[in-house]
Design an enzyme around this catalytic site. Structure first.
Site, PDB file in Angstrom:
ATOM      1  N   SER A 149      38.949  24.075  24.702  1.00 40.69           N
ATOM      2  CA  SER A 149      37.841  23.202  25.084  1.00 40.69           C
ATOM      3  C   SER A 149      38.400  21.918  25.692  1.00 40.69           C
ATOM      4  CB  SER A 149      37.005  22.857  23.849  1.00 40.69           C
ATOM      5  OG  SER A 149      36.102  21.801  24.114  1.00 40.69           O
ATOM      6  N   TYR A 205      38.176  18.585  15.465  1.00 47.90           N
ATOM      7  CA  TYR A 205      37.845  19.611  16.447  1.00 47.90           C
ATOM      8  C   TYR A 205      38.807  19.547  17.632  1.00 47.90           C
ATOM      9  CZ  TYR A 205      35.119  22.442  19.727  1.00 47.90           C
ATOM     10  OH  TYR A 205      34.713  23.405  20.630  1.00 47.90           O
TER      11      TYR A 205
END
Length: 327
Positions: free
Chosen positions: A160, A186
């Site tokens: 990501s 994350y």
């Protein structure tokens, strides 16, 4: 050819769908495993692979529910597996190996995002454990099947642009000394995903196994279940009526567009002889050392070979994996 982190300028872009990329692709006789394959991006990936003739295995924590999702889709089978249960991963991999099939495509799409702090049974920070360590364990268990693939195999890892949030801290992967921040955690997990592809490709290239990490785009779906409506609105990802905004020019995609880069990495002839690269919008992404946060490109630390090797060694140590050829 080894990793070359430079765009190929292929005739695709942010509006491209997985079906567009797969036009003309024939995967008859190929076998694939797609984690996270029962919903959203994973589902679109499974659908296209199966439509093109691949036999796709979807490991799922709730196998019964996943079978309902695929009940009328040919070329797809579901098997039980829980990413946070090492014995479950081992059992799934053993079942696949007992089938005698080689593994041509391993798509590591499952994950969690921006969760409150949780830890696995070994005490590891949950986002890192789910998104990276579990897939590291699974790929190790499936390594012999990847090596046996006729014509080579590909591993695609979902990363990501969140990796841009700050990389990873090898001295405190579990947020024992640092205050826990759900976005830093994350970002660390997504950086680990990209580095995993770099190190896996280095081990697999001589055996015909190439690995890629992917930024699929920002797709509103189950991954955002831990975010409040206010947080989602801050990203400009939702209309007032609650429906998702689709604006690929701003990296806001639907699932069909979001799965396109995964399918491209899994099937494109343009990537023959190339691996260990981070891709987005159906191309190899440019390196952006100081780009805008959330903008295009990959940070150098997410494709750094020395860091990738250090993370690989630490992952093997944490999981007590000593598999020849893999660790």
């Amino acid at each position: 050819m080894t990793a070359v982190q430079s765009p190929l300028d292929k005739p695709f872009g942010p509006f491209t769908t997985a079906a567009d990329v797969a036009d003309g692709v024939d995967l008859t006789g190929k076998s694939a495993i797609v984690t996270g394959g029962a919903s959203n991006l994973g589902f679109e990936t499974v659908k296209i692979l199966a439509l093109k003739g691949a036999h796709v295995v979807v490991p799922a924590r709730n196998a019964s529910a996943a079978r309902q999702v695929f009940h009328d889709m040919p070329n797809v089978e579901v098997a039980a597996m829980d990413l946070l249960d090492p014995l479950s991963i081992t059992a799934f991999a053993s079942g696949f190996k007992e089938s005698g099939r080689a593994l041509d495509l391993l798509i590591l799409s499952a994950g969690v995002m921006a969760t409150p702090l949780f830890r696995d049974a070994a005490g590891r920070e949950g986002q890192f454990a789910t998104n990276h360590l579990a897939h590291f364990r699974l790929a190790a268990a499936l390594w012999p099947r990847l090596r046996s693939a006729d014509g080579g195999a590909r591993v695609v890892v979902l990363s990501s642009r969140a990796h841009q949030l700050g990389g990873l801290d090898l001295s405190d992967l579990d947020f024992r000394r640092r205050a826990y921040d759900k976005w830093l955690a994350y970002g660390q997990a997504k950086t680990a995903n990209a580095l995993f592809a770099v190190a896996l490709d280095a081990r697999g290239a001589d055996h015909g196994i190439r690995a890629y990490s992917v930024h699929p785009g920002s797709i509103l779906g189950p991954l955002a279940r831990h975010l409040s409506r206010e947080e989602i609105e801050q990203f400009g990802a939702v209309h007032p009526d609650g429906t998702a905004v689709v604006d690929p020019d701003r990296d806001l995609k639907n699932p069909q567009q979001g799965a396109a880069t995964t399918i491209w990495c899994a099937t494109s002839l343009a990537l023959e002889g190339v691996g260990g690269v981070y891709c987005e919008d159906c191309d190899i992404a440019p390196v952006e050392a100081d780009g805008e946060l959330g903008g295009p490109g990959v940070r150098p630390f997410a494709i750094d070979r020395e860091t990738a090797e250090a993370l690989w060694r630490e992952s093997a140590r944490l999981l007590d994996i000593h598999q020849p050829g893999y660790c």
